[in-house]
Scaffold this active site. Structure first.
Site, short mmCIF file in Angstrom:
data_model
loop_
_atom_site.label_atom_id
_atom_site.label_comp_id
_atom_site.label_asym_id
_atom_site.label_seq_id
_atom_site.Cartn_x
_atom_site.Cartn_y
_atom_site.Cartn_z
N LYS A 16 -1.91 -4.95 2.15
CA LYS A 16 -0.65 -5.05 3.00
C LYS A 16 -0.54 -4.58 4.30
O LYS A 16 -0.03 -5.40 4.94
CB LYS A 16 0.42 -3.92 2.13
CG LYS A 16 0.75 -4.20 0.79
CD LYS A 16 2.07 -3.01 0.31
CE LYS A 16 1.65 -1.60 0.75
NZ LYS A 16 0.81 -1.11 -0.19
N ARG A 91 9.56 2.89 -1.34
CA ARG A 91 8.22 3.10 -2.35
C ARG A 91 8.77 3.60 -3.63
O ARG A 91 7.94 3.81 -4.50
CB ARG A 91 7.54 4.08 -1.65
CG ARG A 91 6.44 4.52 -1.84
CD ARG A 91 5.21 3.27 -1.51
NE ARG A 91 3.93 4.02 -1.24
CZ ARG A 91 3.06 3.89 -0.05
NH1 ARG A 91 3.56 3.44 0.86
NH2 ARG A 91 2.04 4.51 -0.39
N ARG A 130 -13.22 1.13 1.98
CA ARG A 130 -12.34 1.49 3.03
C ARG A 130 -12.73 2.85 3.33
O ARG A 130 -12.64 3.39 4.45
CB ARG A 130 -10.82 1.27 2.80
CG ARG A 130 -9.86 1.72 3.96
CD ARG A 130 -8.39 1.25 3.65
NE ARG A 130 -7.91 2.05 2.92
CZ ARG A 130 -6.52 1.90 2.68
NH1 ARG A 130 -6.02 0.65 2.82
NH2 ARG A 130 -5.89 2.67 1.81
N ARG A 136 -10.10 7.83 5.71
CA ARG A 136 -8.84 8.49 5.68
C ARG A 136 -8.82 9.75 4.43
O ARG A 136 -9.68 9.50 3.44
CB ARG A 136 -8.01 7.59 5.00
CG ARG A 136 -7.20 6.69 6.03
CD ARG A 136 -6.44 5.48 5.62
NE ARG A 136 -5.40 6.01 4.45
CZ ARG A 136 -4.33 5.18 4.18
NH1 ARG A 136 -4.21 4.05 4.51
NH2 ARG A 136 -3.64 5.38 2.98
N ARG A 147 -3.20 7.76 -6.52
CA ARG A 147 -2.18 6.69 -5.89
C ARG A 147 -1.75 5.59 -6.38
O ARG A 147 -0.87 5.06 -6.36
CB ARG A 147 -2.87 6.49 -4.48
CG ARG A 147 -2.91 7.88 -3.65
CD ARG A 147 -3.85 7.50 -2.43
NE ARG A 147 -3.38 6.23 -1.56
CZ ARG A 147 -4.32 5.42 -0.77
NH1 ARG A 147 -5.58 5.97 -0.72
NH2 ARG A 147 -3.88 4.52 0.08
P1 AMP Z 1 0.30 3.89 2.81
O1 AMP Z 1 -0.57 3.75 4.12
O2 AMP Z 1 1.25 3.13 2.85
O3 AMP Z 1 -0.94 3.92 1.60
O4 AMP Z 1 0.47 5.38 3.02
C1 AMP Z 1 -0.28 6.76 2.74
C2 AMP Z 1 0.44 7.84 2.45
O5 AMP Z 1 1.62 8.13 2.99
C3 AMP Z 1 1.13 7.78 0.87
O6 AMP Z 1 0.19 7.93 -0.25
C4 AMP Z 1 2.20 8.68 0.75
O7 AMP Z 1 1.72 10.06 0.96
C5 AMP Z 1 2.63 8.60 2.27
N1 AMP Z 1 3.62 7.76 2.32
C6 AMP Z 1 3.96 6.41 3.09
N2 AMP Z 1 4.95 5.90 2.93
C7 AMP Z 1 5.88 6.42 2.08
C8 AMP Z 1 7.11 6.29 1.52
N3 AMP Z 1 7.74 5.18 1.78
N4 AMP Z 1 7.58 7.35 0.81
C9 AMP Z 1 6.76 8.49 0.56
N5 AMP Z 1 5.57 8.67 0.86
C10 AMP Z 1 4.95 7.67 1.72
#
Ligand code: AMP
Length: 189
Positions: A16, A91, A130, A136, A147
């Site tokens: 994404k 989300r 990754r 990360r 996740r």
């Molecule tokens: P991502 O880079 O989108 O995978 O996001 C990394 C982490 O940020 C996720 O595992 C959540 O802990 C937090 N996160 C990102 N977007 C959201 C969201 N819309 N709602 C809640 N937590 C989020």
């Protein structure tokens, strides 16, 4: 007419972030990644970053109330008037309801939600790969599996949510980067 108000759905590791960035650049619109905003807040140890970090490191969703203001600000900026790609938001169903209301307030609408489909075993391999390069904190195997569970429980129901409204587009994300980008361009044009 090109569709320029796009939500990217899809599990962690589906590509994404990468695809949203490429498409946003091609369309000349902002790429709004809540994960990126949160990682930045965490790196800078802002009050938001401090509150969000334990959730992120465990692979949990950050509580909605920490995020909603950020999303509102990002969509209300002048650069976002022509369009935007939301990556990682909404989300869960309550965030999707918030987004509906917010878009109504801003007199905007979403053109479509795009789901990138990728099988689980490919996701895990990609995320572990990754982890080696990006460092990360949430890319360890246990957190990755968590996740994916959080995704299945809380985020995957959004696929039906947008499908019911005839706003869903599906793209097979288990192909090369260039082929997926080409498929996304077809969806928006
Ligand atoms: P991502 O880079 O989108 O995978 O996001 C990394 C982490 O940020 C996720 O595992 C959540 O802990 C937090 N996160 C990102 N977007 C959201 C969201 N819309 N709602 C809640 N937590 C989020």
């Amino acid at each position: 007419m090109t569709r320029t108000r796009l939500i990217f759905l899809g599990p962690p590791g589906a590509g994404k972030g990468t695809q949203a960035q490429i498409l946003a650049q091609l369309l000349g619109i902002p790429h709004i990644s809540t994960g990126e905003m949160l990682r930045q807040a965490k790196a800078e140890q802002t009050p938001l970053g401090i509150k969000a970090q334990s959730y992120m490191d465990r692979g949990e969703l950050v509580p909605d109330e920490l995020l909603l203001g950020l999303v509102r600000e990002a969509l209300d900026r002048a650069e976002a008037k022509k369009g935007w790609i939301l990556d990682g938001f909404p989300r869960n169903v309550s965030q999707a309801a918030f987004l509906d209301q917010l878009l109504q307030d801003l007199e905007q609408h979403c053109d479509c939600a795009i789901n990138l489909d990728v099988p689980d075993e490919v996701l895990i391999l990609r995320l572990l790969e990754r982890a080696k390069t990006l460092n990360r904190a949430d890319d360890t195997e246990a957190v990755i599996r968590h996740r994916l569970e959080v995704y299945r429980e809380q985020t995957a129901p959004l696929i039906d949510f947008y499908a019911h409204r005839q706003q869903l587009e599906r793209v097979d994300g288990d192909r090369s980067l260039e082929v997926v980008t080409a498929a996304l361009k077809e969806v928006v044009h």
